[in-house]
Every structure is written in structure tokens, then in C-alpha cells.
Design a protein around this motif. Structure first.
Motif, PDB file in Angstrom:
ATOM      1  N   LEU A  57      26.564 -24.700   4.368  1.00 21.49           N
ATOM      2  CA  LEU A  57      25.145 -24.656   4.016  1.00 21.49           C
ATOM      3  C   LEU A  57      24.403 -25.868   4.574  1.00 21.49           C
ATOM      4  N   GLN A  58      24.980 -27.047   4.414  1.00 26.24           N
ATOM      5  CA  GLN A  58      24.343 -28.256   4.919  1.00 26.24           C
ATOM      6  C   GLN A  58      24.205 -28.233   6.437  1.00 26.24           C
ATOM      7  N   ALA A  59      25.238 -27.802   7.118  1.00 24.21           N
ATOM      8  CA  ALA A  59      25.191 -27.752   8.578  1.00 24.21           C
ATOM      9  C   ALA A  59      24.162 -26.735   9.056  1.00 24.21           C
ATOM     10  N   THR A  60      24.104 -25.592   8.381  1.00 24.58           N
ATOM     11  CA  THR A  60      23.125 -24.573   8.757  1.00 24.58           C
ATOM     12  C   THR A  60      21.709 -25.085   8.524  1.00 24.58           C
ATOM     13  N   TRP A  61      21.480 -25.728   7.359  1.00 23.39           N
ATOM     14  CA  TRP A  61      20.139 -26.227   7.067  1.00 23.39           C
ATOM     15  C   TRP A  61      19.723 -27.310   8.056  1.00 23.39           C
ATOM     16  N   THR A  62      20.620 -28.219   8.400  1.00 27.03           N
ATOM     17  CA  THR A  62      20.292 -29.273   9.356  1.00 27.03           C
ATOM     18  C   THR A  62      19.856 -28.676  10.686  1.00 27.03           C
ATOM     19  N   ALA A  63      20.608 -27.705  11.174  1.00 27.51           N
ATOM     20  CA  ALA A  63      20.269 -27.075  12.456  1.00 27.51           C
ATOM     21  C   ALA A  63      19.015 -26.211  12.342  1.00 27.51           C
ATOM     22  N   ALA A  64      18.869 -25.499  11.232  1.00 30.02           N
ATOM     23  CA  ALA A  64      17.697 -24.634  11.045  1.00 30.02           C
ATOM     24  C   ALA A  64      16.427 -25.459  10.941  1.00 30.02           C
ATOM     25  N   ALA A  65      16.461 -26.515  10.167  1.00 27.66           N
ATOM     26  CA  ALA A  65      15.271 -27.363   9.993  1.00 27.66           C
ATOM     27  C   ALA A  65      14.843 -27.987  11.317  1.00 27.66           C
ATOM     28  N   SER A  66      15.817 -28.356  12.140  1.00 27.79           N
ATOM     29  CA  SER A  66      15.480 -28.962  13.436  1.00 27.79           C
ATOM     30  C   SER A  66      14.834 -27.951  14.379  1.00 27.79           C
ATOM     31  N   ARG A  67      14.985 -26.666  14.073  1.00 30.05           N
ATOM     32  CA  ARG A  67      14.388 -25.603  14.882  1.00 30.05           C
ATOM     33  C   ARG A  67      13.119 -25.037  14.233  1.00 30.05           C
ATOM     34  N   GLY A  68      12.701 -25.629  13.126  1.00 29.33           N
ATOM     35  CA  GLY A  68      11.470 -25.206  12.472  1.00 29.33           C
ATOM     36  C   GLY A  68      11.621 -24.093  11.453  1.00 29.33           C
ATOM     37  N   TRP A  69      12.832 -23.754  11.075  1.00 31.68           N
ATOM     38  CA  TRP A  69      13.055 -22.710  10.080  1.00 31.68           C
ATOM     39  C   TRP A  69      12.834 -23.265   8.676  1.00 31.68           C
ATOM     40  N   SER A  70      12.593 -22.386   7.727  1.00 28.64           N
ATOM     41  CA  SER A  70      12.313 -22.792   6.351  1.00 28.64           C
ATOM     42  C   SER A  70      13.497 -22.502   5.430  1.00 28.64           C
ATOM     43  N   LEU A  71      13.385 -23.005   4.201  1.00 29.24           N
ATOM     44  CA  LEU A  71      14.393 -22.695   3.186  1.00 29.24           C
ATOM     45  C   LEU A  71      14.385 -21.201   2.856  1.00 29.24           C
ATOM     46  N   THR A  72      13.234 -20.559   3.012  1.00 30.30           N
ATOM     47  CA  THR A  72      13.155 -19.104   2.803  1.00 30.30           C
ATOM     48  C   THR A  72      14.046 -18.381   3.806  1.00 30.30           C
ATOM     49  N   ASN A  73      13.999 -18.815   5.081  1.00 30.82           N
ATOM     50  CA  ASN A  73      14.877 -18.228   6.100  1.00 30.82           C
ATOM     51  C   ASN A  73      16.335 -18.448   5.734  1.00 30.82           C
ATOM     52  N   LEU A  74      16.668 -19.671   5.339  1.00 30.95           N
ATOM     53  CA  LEU A  74      18.038 -20.002   4.987  1.00 30.95           C
ATOM     54  C   LEU A  74      18.521 -19.144   3.818  1.00 30.95           C
ATOM     55  N   SER A  75      17.665 -18.978   2.823  1.00 29.35           N
ATOM     56  CA  SER A  75      18.006 -18.155   1.668  1.00 29.35           C
ATOM     57  C   SER A  75      18.264 -16.709   2.081  1.00 29.35           C
ATOM     58  N   HIS A  76      17.438 -16.201   2.975  1.00 30.86           N
ATOM     59  CA  HIS A  76      17.642 -14.830   3.450  1.00 30.86           C
ATOM     60  C   HIS A  76      18.977 -14.712   4.180  1.00 30.86           C
ATOM     61  N   TRP A  77      19.239 -15.614   5.114  1.00 27.22           N
ATOM     62  CA  TRP A  77      20.458 -15.525   5.922  1.00 27.22           C
ATOM     63  C   TRP A  77      21.723 -15.648   5.095  1.00 27.22           C
ATOM     64  N   TRP A  78      21.741 -16.559   4.115  1.00 29.61           N
ATOM     65  CA  TRP A  78      22.951 -16.828   3.347  1.00 29.61           C
ATOM     66  C   TRP A  78      23.070 -15.988   2.083  1.00 29.61           C
ATOM     67  N   SER A  79      21.958 -15.415   1.580  1.00 29.48           N
ATOM     68  CA  SER A  79      22.007 -14.696   0.305  1.00 29.48           C
ATOM     69  C   SER A  79      21.554 -13.243   0.413  1.00 29.48           C
ATOM     70  N   GLU A  80      20.301 -13.055   0.767  1.00 31.16           N
ATOM     71  CA  GLU A  80      19.751 -11.698   0.807  1.00 31.16           C
ATOM     72  C   GLU A  80      20.440 -10.834   1.851  1.00 31.16           C
ATOM     73  N   GLY A  81      20.649 -11.375   3.031  1.00 21.53           N
ATOM     74  CA  GLY A  81      21.296 -10.614   4.102  1.00 21.53           C
ATOM     75  C   GLY A  81      22.696 -10.139   3.734  1.00 21.53           C
ATOM     76  N   PRO A  82      23.576 -11.034   3.286  1.00 22.10           N
ATOM     77  CA  PRO A  82      24.907 -10.584   2.870  1.00 22.10           C
ATOM     78  C   PRO A  82      24.882  -9.627   1.678  1.00 22.10           C
ATOM     79  N   ALA A  83      23.955  -9.846   0.730  1.00 26.94           N
ATOM     80  CA  ALA A  83      23.866  -8.944  -0.428  1.00 26.94           C
ATOM     81  C   ALA A  83      23.457  -7.548   0.004  1.00 26.94           C
ATOM     82  N   THR A  84      22.565  -7.471   0.985  1.00 27.36           N
ATOM     83  CA  THR A  84      22.134  -6.170   1.502  1.00 27.36           C
ATOM     84  C   THR A  84      23.296  -5.465   2.200  1.00 27.36           C
ATOM     85  N   LEU A  85      24.088  -6.213   2.930  1.00 24.60           N
ATOM     86  CA  LEU A  85      25.243  -5.638   3.630  1.00 24.60           C
ATOM     87  C   LEU A  85      26.275  -5.115   2.637  1.00 24.60           C
ATOM     88  N   ALA A  86      26.481  -5.859   1.545  1.00 27.57           N
ATOM     89  CA  ALA A  86      27.475  -5.464   0.555  1.00 27.57           C
ATOM     90  C   ALA A  86      27.014  -4.227  -0.184  1.00 27.57           C
TER      91      ALA A  86
END
Length: 92
Positions: free
Chosen positions: A63-92
Motif C-alpha cells: 500500500l505504501q509503495a503504491t501510494w508513493t508512486a501514485a501520488a508522484s503521478r498525481g493520483w488521489s487517495l480515491t484512486n488508490l481506494s478504488h484500485w486496492w478495494s473497490e476493484g478487487p471487491a467487484t471482481l470477487a
């Protein structure tokens, strides 16, 4: 044998390709195949790559590594939440 893991760790071009996929929607989630391994299963004494257990522990920093890289690219915590939580939950 200490760093054997499937798939193997890739280089910068692959990493940037994953970020491009997240950006254009080709990739819509991030997940981990957390597979830690006890040292005795690594075949450290024999060095036998074929019999060594494949897996690394990385969940504690994913999570920390993803956030560090995402933030440096201008992504938000909302994006991170989607990628790590909503996206996998939808797949399951």
C-alpha cells in the motif's frame, strides 16, 4: 534462491506499462499474491533454484509503495481506494 518469486520482478518499462493501464482503464484493480516463505524452504544451503520455494513477503509495503508512486503521478487517495478495494471487491 533468496529472491525467487513468480512472476519475476520486472523492470521500469513494465512498471510504467502498468501505470498506463491504470490510467486508461485497461487495468482496473491492484491485488497481491502474498506468498511469504520460511528461509528453510528457500534451499539456501544447496542453492537449488528449481526446488526453492517461490514467493516473497511484500504485503506490508504494498500500500505504501503504491501510494508513493501514485501520488508522484498525481493520483488521489480515491484512486488508490478504488484500485486496492473497490476493484478487487467487484471482481470477487
Amino acid at each position: 534462491t533468496p529472491l525467487k518469486c513468480p512472476p519475476p520482478i520486472r523492470g521500469a518499462a513494465n512498471r510504467e506499462g502498468l501505470w498506463e493501464g491504470l490510467s486508461d482503464g485497461t487495468v482496473d484493480l491492484i491485488a497481491s499474491d502474498h506468498s511469504p516463505c520460511a528461509p528453510e524452504l528457500r534451499a539456501l544451503s544447496s542453492g537449488d533454484f528449481l526446488t526453492a520455494w517461490a514467493g516473497i513477503s511484500g504485503l506490508q509495503s504494498s500500500l505504501q509503495a503504491t501510494w508513493t508512486a501514485a501520488a508522484s503521478r498525481g493520483w488521489s487517495l480515491t484512486n488508490l481506494s478504488h484500485w486496492w478495494s473497490e476493484g478487487p471487491a467487484t471482481l470477487a
